[in-house]
Design an enzyme around this catalytic site. Structure first.
Site, mmCIF file in Angstrom:
data_model
loop_
_atom_site.group_PDB
_atom_site.id
_atom_site.type_symbol
_atom_site.label_atom_id
_atom_site.label_comp_id
_atom_site.label_asym_id
_atom_site.label_seq_id
_atom_site.Cartn_x
_atom_site.Cartn_y
_atom_site.Cartn_z
ATOM 1 N N HIS A 20 0.836 -1.201 0.000
ATOM 2 C CA HIS A 20 0.000 0.000 0.000
ATOM 3 C C HIS A 20 0.868 1.247 0.000
ATOM 4 O O HIS A 20 0.632 2.186 -0.762
ATOM 5 C CB HIS A 20 -0.914 0.012 1.223
ATOM 6 C CG HIS A 20 -1.683 1.293 1.390
ATOM 7 N ND1 HIS A 20 -2.902 1.521 0.801
ATOM 8 C CD2 HIS A 20 -1.380 2.438 2.071
ATOM 9 C CE1 HIS A 20 -3.324 2.730 1.106
ATOM 10 N NE2 HIS A 20 -2.418 3.310 1.877
ATOM 11 N N HIS A 46 1.426 4.784 -2.868
ATOM 12 C CA HIS A 46 1.719 6.192 -2.619
ATOM 13 C C HIS A 46 2.936 6.738 -3.371
ATOM 14 O O HIS A 46 2.889 7.833 -3.929
ATOM 15 C CB HIS A 46 1.978 6.422 -1.121
ATOM 16 C CG HIS A 46 0.754 6.501 -0.270
ATOM 17 N ND1 HIS A 46 -0.076 7.598 -0.264
ATOM 18 C CD2 HIS A 46 0.234 5.625 0.625
ATOM 19 C CE1 HIS A 46 -1.070 7.400 0.599
ATOM 20 N NE2 HIS A 46 -0.909 6.208 1.147
ATOM 21 N N GLU A 59 -5.341 9.676 -0.608
ATOM 22 C CA GLU A 59 -5.797 8.294 -0.470
ATOM 23 C C GLU A 59 -6.780 7.874 -1.571
ATOM 24 O O GLU A 59 -6.666 6.776 -2.102
ATOM 25 C CB GLU A 59 -6.449 8.091 0.906
ATOM 26 C CG GLU A 59 -5.464 8.102 2.069
ATOM 27 C CD GLU A 59 -4.557 6.875 2.101
ATOM 28 O OE1 GLU A 59 -4.798 5.902 1.359
ATOM 29 O OE2 GLU A 59 -3.588 6.909 2.885
ATOM 30 N N SER A 79 -4.235 0.797 -5.003
ATOM 31 C CA SER A 79 -3.884 -0.502 -4.417
ATOM 32 C C SER A 79 -5.080 -1.412 -4.187
ATOM 33 O O SER A 79 -4.900 -2.572 -3.803
ATOM 34 C CB SER A 79 -3.133 -0.296 -3.096
ATOM 35 O OG SER A 79 -3.941 0.381 -2.149
#
Length: 256
Positions: free
Chosen positions: A123, A128, A169, A188
């Site tokens: 993740h 990111h 996010e 993700s």
């Protein structure tokens, strides 16, 4: 804020013992990337895809955080910094303000390929870090941390957390007539990404005021997300959010 000035985050800084990853863990990473890549290649925004190539991620081996930081540093000033686990808010903001992205080094097991409740290296890095190679996004993220680290008002921090949630996010961006994804939670997650692609999620134009009014729900697939037109828009929104927070603080102090 410089790295040596970290106080709240210092106890959480760790190291990545790369040689200790097992062949099974590298295979799990490969499987995770293999499952996500077709969607991401088709629906990831061009800035994410360019960042993925720039930081040298490999599909068959877990990422080496020191190697990524060596690439990011000269490019945007960021590092991908190992931490021991979940960080308290103040520690998290400190690290963002110092352009240090807190990254867990553990990887989910094969029995949790679809979903885990807490962030892991897949993740954190696959989701990111490619965006940290984009200068405007990188500056936005650092500015977000520098604003939040100075605040001691939980209501304001909760509302600013909505800005982070619906961008970093779960952010979307328009490329021509297409909706592309850049937020880590969409990148993700097969379920979240499919929900966007297949129209199960209402995509609204990004307006800061509306984003700050929209509560975060973590217990279901999103029914509403927001699409920016450019990362310059996101950068400018952070300056507007800073001004908004300062005005709210002034009003609060004046009312006492």
């Amino acid at each position: 804020m410089a790295a040596e000035q970290l106080t709240a985050a210092a106890p959480y800084l760790s190291e990545q013992k790369y040689s200790e990853y097992t062949a099974e863990q590298h295979q799990v990473w490969q499987e995770l990337v293999r499952r996500r890549w077709p969607q991401i290649e088709a629906h990831g925004c061009k800035e994410y895809l360019e960042g993925y190539q720039a930081i040298g991620l490999q599909q068959d081996r877990l990422p080496n955080l020191a190697s990524i930081s060596a690439i990011l540093g000269p490019r945007t000033g960021w590092s991908t910094t190992p931490v021991s686990g979940f960080l308290p808010a103040q520690a998290f903001f400190e690290m963002l303000a110092a352009r240090m992205f807190p990254t867990t080094t553990w990887l989910r097991g094969r029995d949790s390929l679809e979903y885990i409740p807490e962030p892991d290296i897949f993740h954190d890095v696959f989701g990111h870090v490619p965006m940290h190679a984009h200068r405007v996004f990188a500056d936005f993220l650092q500015h977000y941390g520098s604003v939040c680290v100075r605040l001691n008002d939980q209501e304001l921090l909760e509302q600013l957390g909505r800005l982070f949630w619906y961008t970093v996010e779960f952010g979307l961006i328009r490329e021509g007539k297409a909706i592309k994804v850049y937020g880590s939670g969409v990148i993700s997650s097969h379920g979240e990404c499919t929900n966007v692609i297949e129209g199960g999620c209402e995509v609204r134009d990004f307006h800061l005021e509306e984003v700050l009014r929209t509560p975060v729900r973590v217990d279901h697939i999103h029914s509403v997300l927001f699409a920016i037109d450019s990362f310059d828009q996101l950068y400018e929104a952070m300056h507007a959010a800073e001004n908004w927070a300062e005005q709210r603080l002034l009003q609060s102090h004046a009312g006492r």
